[in-house]
Design a protein around this motif. Structure first.
Motif, mmCIF file in Angstrom:
data_model
loop_
_atom_site.group_PDB
_atom_site.id
_atom_site.type_symbol
_atom_site.label_atom_id
_atom_site.label_comp_id
_atom_site.label_asym_id
_atom_site.label_seq_id
_atom_site.Cartn_x
_atom_site.Cartn_y
_atom_site.Cartn_z
ATOM 1 N N THR A 127 -24.312 -9.620 23.681
ATOM 2 C CA THR A 127 -25.437 -8.798 24.104
ATOM 3 C C THR A 127 -25.798 -9.172 25.528
ATOM 4 O O THR A 127 -26.063 -10.344 25.816
ATOM 5 C CB THR A 127 -26.656 -9.007 23.187
ATOM 6 O OG1 THR A 127 -26.278 -8.718 21.839
ATOM 7 C CG2 THR A 127 -27.817 -8.107 23.590
ATOM 8 N N VAL A 128 -25.802 -8.185 26.407
ATOM 9 C CA VAL A 128 -26.103 -8.406 27.815
ATOM 10 C C VAL A 128 -27.414 -7.701 28.145
ATOM 11 O O VAL A 128 -27.536 -6.490 27.971
ATOM 12 C CB VAL A 128 -24.977 -7.871 28.731
ATOM 13 C CG1 VAL A 128 -25.301 -8.134 30.193
ATOM 14 C CG2 VAL A 128 -23.633 -8.463 28.339
ATOM 15 N N GLN B 52 -15.696 -2.266 20.482
ATOM 16 C CA GLN B 52 -16.712 -1.230 20.679
ATOM 17 C C GLN B 52 -17.673 -1.686 21.768
ATOM 18 O O GLN B 52 -17.962 -2.873 21.900
ATOM 19 C CB GLN B 52 -17.471 -0.976 19.376
ATOM 20 C CG GLN B 52 -18.442 0.189 19.433
ATOM 21 C CD GLN B 52 -19.069 0.467 18.081
ATOM 22 O OE1 GLN B 52 -19.547 -0.437 17.415
ATOM 23 N NE2 GLN B 52 -19.065 1.730 17.678
ATOM 24 N N THR B 53 -18.154 -0.719 22.526
ATOM 25 C CA THR B 53 -19.175 -0.973 23.536
ATOM 26 C C THR B 53 -20.302 0.016 23.300
ATOM 27 O O THR B 53 -20.057 1.214 23.170
ATOM 28 C CB THR B 53 -18.606 -0.777 24.958
ATOM 29 O OG1 THR B 53 -17.491 -1.643 25.124
ATOM 30 C CG2 THR B 53 -19.632 -1.077 26.019
ATOM 31 N N ILE B 54 -21.513 -0.501 23.234
ATOM 32 C CA ILE B 54 -22.691 0.349 23.065
ATOM 33 C C ILE B 54 -23.655 0.013 24.189
ATOM 34 O O ILE B 54 -24.076 -1.135 24.351
ATOM 35 C CB ILE B 54 -23.371 0.119 21.702
ATOM 36 C CG1 ILE B 54 -22.392 0.428 20.575
ATOM 37 C CG2 ILE B 54 -24.643 0.963 21.587
ATOM 38 C CD1 ILE B 54 -22.871 0.009 19.207
ATOM 39 N N SER B 55 -23.990 1.024 24.952
ATOM 40 C CA SER B 55 -24.911 0.847 26.063
ATOM 41 C C SER B 55 -26.156 1.673 25.788
ATOM 42 O O SER B 55 -26.074 2.901 25.682
ATOM 43 C CB SER B 55 -24.231 1.318 27.355
ATOM 44 O OG SER B 55 -25.104 1.250 28.437
ATOM 45 N N TYR C 88 -24.186 -3.873 24.424
ATOM 46 C CA TYR C 88 -23.586 -4.606 23.312
ATOM 47 C C TYR C 88 -22.078 -4.415 23.376
ATOM 48 O O TYR C 88 -21.602 -3.278 23.468
ATOM 49 C CB TYR C 88 -24.095 -4.088 21.963
ATOM 50 C CG TYR C 88 -25.586 -4.152 21.806
ATOM 51 C CD1 TYR C 88 -26.204 -5.328 21.395
ATOM 52 C CD2 TYR C 88 -26.383 -3.033 22.051
ATOM 53 C CE1 TYR C 88 -27.586 -5.390 21.240
ATOM 54 C CE2 TYR C 88 -27.760 -3.088 21.902
ATOM 55 C CZ TYR C 88 -28.351 -4.268 21.496
ATOM 56 O OH TYR C 88 -29.712 -4.330 21.349
ATOM 57 N N ILE C 89 -21.357 -5.510 23.317
ATOM 58 C CA ILE C 89 -19.901 -5.437 23.316
ATOM 59 C C ILE C 89 -19.391 -6.200 22.103
ATOM 60 O O ILE C 89 -19.682 -7.390 21.947
ATOM 61 C CB ILE C 89 -19.309 -6.011 24.615
ATOM 62 C CG1 ILE C 89 -19.882 -5.238 25.820
ATOM 63 C CG2 ILE C 89 -17.793 -5.947 24.586
ATOM 64 C CD1 ILE C 89 -19.501 -5.794 27.151
ATOM 65 N N ILE C 90 -18.668 -5.494 21.245
ATOM 66 C CA ILE C 90 -18.124 -6.100 20.034
ATOM 67 C C ILE C 90 -16.662 -6.439 20.331
ATOM 68 O O ILE C 90 -15.883 -5.567 20.738
ATOM 69 C CB ILE C 90 -18.249 -5.163 18.818
ATOM 70 C CG1 ILE C 90 -19.733 -4.915 18.473
ATOM 71 C CG2 ILE C 90 -17.585 -5.776 17.591
ATOM 72 C CD1 ILE C 90 -20.377 -3.814 19.181
#
Length: 167
Positions: A97-98, A125-128, A140-142
């Motif tokens: 988590t950034v 997966q990447t969720i921005s 969020y980067i999984i």
């Protein structure tokens, strides 16, 4: 955009709670004023329970959405995407988590994902989160494997990074 949507319901904290829930979950509103996820209708009682409001508030909120052309376009075209974040522990994945100082700064996602790629870390997966729809957006980067400490330090030292957490 989030603030503009919420302003349209500024006189009703209950309706704002419904709007927040619809946006957070990616629920849309169909032409009949029903809350849906894809083609699946979600009962207003369930929406009301989750938002901690009366069922009639859900009805009045969806009526207001359909009566406003801008809101209608937004809520008839929003959709949910599946997230691996909650599944990460079960699937032995890591979640990076950034948190950033200014989410509008260009190149945040590209910089972070490039550094992970350069370290041969596979991204699942990447969720921005959109800064228009949330007050404190996060990236969020999984990943398939844990991010090594030296890379975490490298990422933490980037000018735009406020905080990094790993799960």
């Amino acid at each position: 955009m989030f603030d503009e949507i919420m302003e349209k319901f500024e006189g009703s904290p209950s309706q704002q709670a419904v709007i927040r829930l619809l946006l957070e979950r990616g629920f849309s509103v169909n032409d009949e004023g029903r809350v849906v996820s894809g083609g699946i209708e979600i009962p207003n009682t369930g929406i009301a329970r989750e938002a901690d409001v009366d069922r009639r508030v859900v009805d009045s909120t969806t009526d207001a959405i359909l009566a406003d052309e801008e809101l209608r376009q937004i809520f008839q075209n929003i959709s949910a995407i599946p997230s691996l974040m909650d599944l990460a522990p079960v699937l032995n994945l890591s979640v990076l988590t950034v948190e950033v100082a200014d989410a509008d700064e260009p190149g945040i996602v590209a910089t972070v994902t490039s550094k992970l790629g350069d370290a041969d870390i596979s991204i699942r997966q990447t969720i921005s989160e959109d800064p228009e729809f949330t007050d404190d957006p996060k990236l969020y980067i999984i990943t398939d494997e844990p991010v090594p400490g030296d890379l975490l330090n490298d990422l933490s030292s980037l000018d735009f990074v406020r905080r990094i957490t790993i799960a």
